[in-house]
Scaffold this motif. Structure first.
Motif, PDB file in Angstrom:
ATOM      1  N   SER A 212      24.886  30.963  40.099  1.00  0.00           N
ATOM      2  CA  SER A 212      25.682  31.771  39.160  1.00  0.00           C
ATOM      3  C   SER A 212      24.798  32.536  38.188  1.00  0.00           C
ATOM      4  O   SER A 212      23.674  32.117  37.878  1.00  0.00           O
ATOM      5  CB  SER A 212      26.639  30.877  38.357  1.00  0.00           C
ATOM      6  OG  SER A 212      27.549  30.213  39.200  1.00  0.00           O
ATOM      7  N   ARG A 217      28.978  43.705  31.254  1.00  0.00           N
ATOM      8  CA  ARG A 217      29.784  44.671  31.988  1.00  0.00           C
ATOM      9  C   ARG A 217      29.324  46.075  31.616  1.00  0.00           C
ATOM     10  O   ARG A 217      29.239  46.416  30.421  1.00  0.00           O
ATOM     11  CB  ARG A 217      31.260  44.490  31.662  1.00  0.00           C
ATOM     12  CG  ARG A 217      32.172  45.388  32.480  1.00  0.00           C
ATOM     13  CD  ARG A 217      33.614  44.950  32.391  1.00  0.00           C
ATOM     14  NE  ARG A 217      34.091  44.905  31.011  1.00  0.00           N
ATOM     15  CZ  ARG A 217      35.261  44.399  30.654  1.00  0.00           C
ATOM     16  NH1 ARG A 217      36.044  43.866  31.569  1.00  0.00           N
ATOM     17  NH2 ARG A 217      35.634  44.412  29.409  1.00  0.00           N
ATOM     18  N   LEU A 243      34.045  36.832  40.715  1.00  0.00           N
ATOM     19  CA  LEU A 243      33.651  37.569  39.512  1.00  0.00           C
ATOM     20  C   LEU A 243      34.784  37.444  38.514  1.00  0.00           C
ATOM     21  O   LEU A 243      35.926  37.789  38.832  1.00  0.00           O
ATOM     22  CB  LEU A 243      33.365  39.041  39.836  1.00  0.00           C
ATOM     23  CG  LEU A 243      32.998  39.977  38.686  1.00  0.00           C
ATOM     24  CD1 LEU A 243      32.076  41.104  39.183  1.00  0.00           C
ATOM     25  CD2 LEU A 243      34.227  40.594  38.009  1.00  0.00           C
ATOM     26  N   TRP A 251      30.688  39.528  32.501  1.00  0.00           N
ATOM     27  CA  TRP A 251      31.212  38.914  33.715  1.00  0.00           C
ATOM     28  C   TRP A 251      30.392  37.670  34.022  1.00  0.00           C
ATOM     29  O   TRP A 251      29.178  37.650  33.787  1.00  0.00           O
ATOM     30  CB  TRP A 251      31.071  39.839  34.930  1.00  0.00           C
ATOM     31  CG  TRP A 251      31.949  41.051  34.937  1.00  0.00           C
ATOM     32  CD1 TRP A 251      33.231  41.168  34.492  1.00  0.00           C
ATOM     33  CD2 TRP A 251      31.604  42.358  35.454  1.00  0.00           C
ATOM     34  NE1 TRP A 251      33.720  42.425  34.703  1.00  0.00           N
ATOM     35  CE2 TRP A 251      32.739  43.185  35.288  1.00  0.00           C
ATOM     36  CE3 TRP A 251      30.462  42.882  36.045  1.00  0.00           C
ATOM     37  CZ2 TRP A 251      32.748  44.516  35.689  1.00  0.00           C
ATOM     38  CZ3 TRP A 251      30.466  44.207  36.446  1.00  0.00           C
ATOM     39  CH2 TRP A 251      31.605  45.015  36.266  1.00  0.00           C
ATOM     40  N   VAL A 253      29.477  35.616  37.444  1.00  0.00           N
ATOM     41  CA  VAL A 253      29.562  35.736  38.898  1.00  0.00           C
ATOM     42  C   VAL A 253      28.988  34.475  39.509  1.00  0.00           C
ATOM     43  O   VAL A 253      27.845  34.090  39.219  1.00  0.00           O
ATOM     44  CB  VAL A 253      28.787  36.970  39.403  1.00  0.00           C
ATOM     45  CG1 VAL A 253      28.810  37.034  40.931  1.00  0.00           C
ATOM     46  CG2 VAL A 253      29.385  38.245  38.810  1.00  0.00           C
ATOM     47  N   ILE A 282      31.914  42.725  45.076  1.00  0.00           N
ATOM     48  CA  ILE A 282      31.143  42.138  43.971  1.00  0.00           C
ATOM     49  C   ILE A 282      29.773  42.796  43.880  1.00  0.00           C
ATOM     50  O   ILE A 282      29.294  43.119  42.791  1.00  0.00           O
ATOM     51  CB  ILE A 282      31.020  40.612  44.151  1.00  0.00           C
ATOM     52  CG1 ILE A 282      32.385  39.950  43.961  1.00  0.00           C
ATOM     53  CG2 ILE A 282      30.006  40.025  43.161  1.00  0.00           C
ATOM     54  CD1 ILE A 282      32.388  38.439  44.118  1.00  0.00           C
ATOM     55  N   LEU A 286      28.280  44.963  40.570  1.00  0.00           N
ATOM     56  CA  LEU A 286      27.051  44.595  39.867  1.00  0.00           C
ATOM     57  C   LEU A 286      25.949  45.647  39.958  1.00  0.00           C
ATOM     58  O   LEU A 286      24.871  45.453  39.396  1.00  0.00           O
ATOM     59  CB  LEU A 286      26.515  43.268  40.421  1.00  0.00           C
ATOM     60  CG  LEU A 286      27.413  42.042  40.258  1.00  0.00           C
ATOM     61  CD1 LEU A 286      26.746  40.816  40.864  1.00  0.00           C
ATOM     62  CD2 LEU A 286      27.747  41.805  38.791  1.00  0.00           C
TER      63      LEU A 286
END
Length: 445
Positions: A212, A217, A243, A251, A253, A282, A286
Motif C-alpha cells: 500500500s 490527489r 483506491l 488517496w 491505494v 488505478i 496515479l
C-alpha cells in the motif's frame, strides 16, 4: 452490597488490547461494569498517526454499511465526527467503480455507502469518544502476560510494564476478561497453561499479501467517481486493487495478490503489481499523483475462526480478530468487530451485568455474528487452487455457480447489483439473493 463485599474482581471488566475492537468492547460494557480497564501495549499518539501495534493500519480499510450502523447505534453522532475529521462518504454505487469477476457493476442511486479515511483517524475518533466515559480507564505501555483462574473460570489477568526496565508482574482480578488482542492474541496459549483443552478452530489461508501507499490527489483531477475496486477473478487473475479517498485530499491505494501472485517488495514491486491488475484505471489515476510516504507491505496470515462458544472457561469473551480473522480483501474485519461489541452490549443488558451468564450468551451471539462473513470469505478463497484449508465439495461448487450468475446479472441489472451490495455490506444475509424478484432477474440473465 458493595463491590468489595462481593470479593476481588467483582464488577470489574478487563479488556486485553486497546485497538478498535477493544475500545468499542469497553464502551459496550459501560453502565454494566463498575470498573473497565483497557490494557494496551502501545502508547496512544496525541494525533492520528500509524502505530506499530496495528500493522494492518497502513492499508486500505472499510467499515461496511452494517458496521457504520452498529457504530452509530453505540455512539450516536460518530458518523458526523468522522466526517468532521476528514472522512469522505463513498456510495457503493455511483461513487464506487467496482469491477467484479464478471465485469463492471451496474450503477444505481445507492443508499448504502461507507466513510473512507485512514485507520488512525477511525481509531482516534472512536478512542476520543470512549475516553469520555469515567468508568473506563486505560493502562498504556503495559503487557498482559497471562490469565488468572483455572480451566473452569478466568478470574483476571497478570500484567507488566513494557520497556527496558520492566517492573514486576501485577494482578488485576476481574469478573469478566475480554480478549481484543487481535491476530497475535496469546489467550489460546494461556488457556492451555491453565489446563483448558484447545479451543476448536478453523483455518483457511489463501496466502494473501498486501502492498500500500498514500498519494496526494492531483489538483483538479476528476475520475468521475470517488473510489475504485478491482476484484480478483479466479483462477487466472488472483490480484486485486483498491483506491480510496482519505483525509487531506489524498488517496490510499492497496494492491494485493493471493498465494503465487503476491506483490514484490518496495516501490518497484508496488508499481509492477498495479500494472498487473485486470484493469488499468488505478494506474491511470496515479499517473500524475505524488506519493505521500513509503510503500508498506503486510502479510495478514491465515483466516482463523475460533469456536469459544463450544469450549471456553467462564468469565472470558473473545472479540474482533482474536476470535475470527478473515482474508482482508473482503473488508469484513472491522464491521464484525463492531458486531462483537453489540453482542456484548445486548447480553449485558439482558442479564443486568457482566457475570458468567452474560459471557456465555455473548460467546454464542459473537459466533452467530461471524458465521455468514466467515462462510462468504472462505467460499471465495476456495476458488484459488493454492488456498489451504478451504471448504470443498458439490455444495460449494453449486454456490460458486450461483454467485457467478448473480455477478453476471449485476453487470446489467441494477436490482441484482443492489441486492448483492446489501449482502456484501452485511446489512442482509446471503439468503436475500434468493428473494423471488432477485432470483428471477438472475435466472433471466
Amino acid at each position: 452490597m458493595t463491590s468489595s463485599d462481593r470479593g476481588p474482581g467483582r464488577g470489574t471488566a478487563v479488556v486485553i488490547g486497546g485497538g478498535l475492537a477493544g475500545t468499542v468492547a469497553a464502551w459496550a460494557l459501560r453502565g454494566h461494569a463498575e470498573r473497565i480497564v483497557v490494557v494496551e501495549r502501545d502508547r496512544y499518539p496525541a494525533e492520528p498517526t500509524f502505530r506499530a501495534g496495528v500493522p494492518q493500519g497502513r492499508h486500505a480499510h472499510l467499515v461496511l454499511e452494517a458496521g457504520h450502523r452498529a457504530l452509530e447505534e453505540m455512539m450516536p453522532g460518530i458518523r458526523q465526527q468522522l466526517a468532521d475529521a476528514g472522512a469522505t462518504r463513498v456510495a457503493v454505487s455511483g461513487d464506487l467503480k467496482w469491477l467484479s469477476s464478471a465485469g463492471w457493476m451496474a450503477q444505481y442511486p445507492a443508499q448504502l455507502g461507507f466513510l473512507s479515511c485512514t485507520r488512525p483517524v477511525l481509531d482516534k475518533v472512536v478512542l476520543d469518544r470512549v475516553r469520555t466515559e469515567p468508568s473506563i480507564e486505560f493502562l498504556e505501555g503495559v503487557d498482559v502476560v497471562g490469565l488468572l483462574g483455572s480451566a473452569r473460570a478466568v478470574t483476571g489477568v497478570r500484567i507488566r510494564e513494557r520497556g527496558p526496565e520492566r517492573g514486576e508482574v501485577r494482578e488485576i482480578p476481574a469478573e469478566l476478561v475480554v480478549d481484543a488482542a487481535g491476530r497475535s492474541t496469546s489467550v489460546p496459549q494461556w488457556l492451555a497453561e491453565l489446563g483448558h483443552p484447545a479451543v476448536p478452530e478453523e483455518r483457511v489461508d489463501a496466502g494473501a499479501s498486501y502492498s500500500s501507499r498514500i498519494f496526494h490527489r492531483p489538483a483538479g483531477v476528476d475520475l468521475g467517481h470517488r473510489a475504485i475496486y478491482l476484484q480478483t477473478k479466479a483462477p487466472d487473475a488472483p490480484r486485486l486493487g483498491v483506491l480510496l479517498p482519505v483525509e487531506g485530499d489524498r488517496w490510499i491505494v492497496s494492491v494485493a495478490g493471493m498465494r503465487g501472485a503476491e506483490p514484490e517488495p518496495g516501490e518497484a514491486g508496488f508499481t509492477k503489481q498495479v500494472g498487473l491488475l485486470r484493469d488499468q484505471s488505478i494506474r491511470e489515476a496515479l499517473r500524475n499523483a505524488e506519493p505521500d510516504g513509503e510503500v508498506r507491505g503486510f502479510v495478514p496470515g491465515p483466516g482463523v475462526r475460533r469456536h469459544y462458544e463450544r469450549s471456553s472457561p467462564d468469565g472470558l469473551v473473545v472479540v474482533g480478530d482474536a476470535v475470527s480473522t478473515f482474508n482482508p480483501v473482503y473488508g469484513q474485519g472491522v464491521t464484525v468487530a463492531l458486531f462483537c461489541a453489540q453482542a456484548l452490549r445486548r447480553t449485558a443488558l439482558r442479564h443486568g451485568g457482566i457475570g458468567h451468564a452474560t459471557a456465555r450468551d455473548a460467546r454464542r451471539e459473537i459466533a452467530t455474528a461471524s458465521k455468514n462473513p466467515w462462510v462468504m470469505s472462505c467460499s471465495e478463497d476456495a476458488r484459488f487452487a493454492a488456498t489451504t484449508g478451504a471448504p470443498s465439495g458439490a455444495l460449494l461448487k453449486l454456490q460458486h455457480r450461483f454467485l457467478d450468475k448473480v455477478l453476471a446479472a449485476s453487470v446489467n441489472d441494477p436490482a441484482v447489483t443492489a441486492a448483492f451490495h446489501e449482502v456484501m455490506s452485511l446489512v442482509a444475509p446471503p439468503t436475500l439473493l434468493f428473494r423471488p424478484s432477485v432470483l428471477a432477474a438472475v435466472l433471466r440473465s
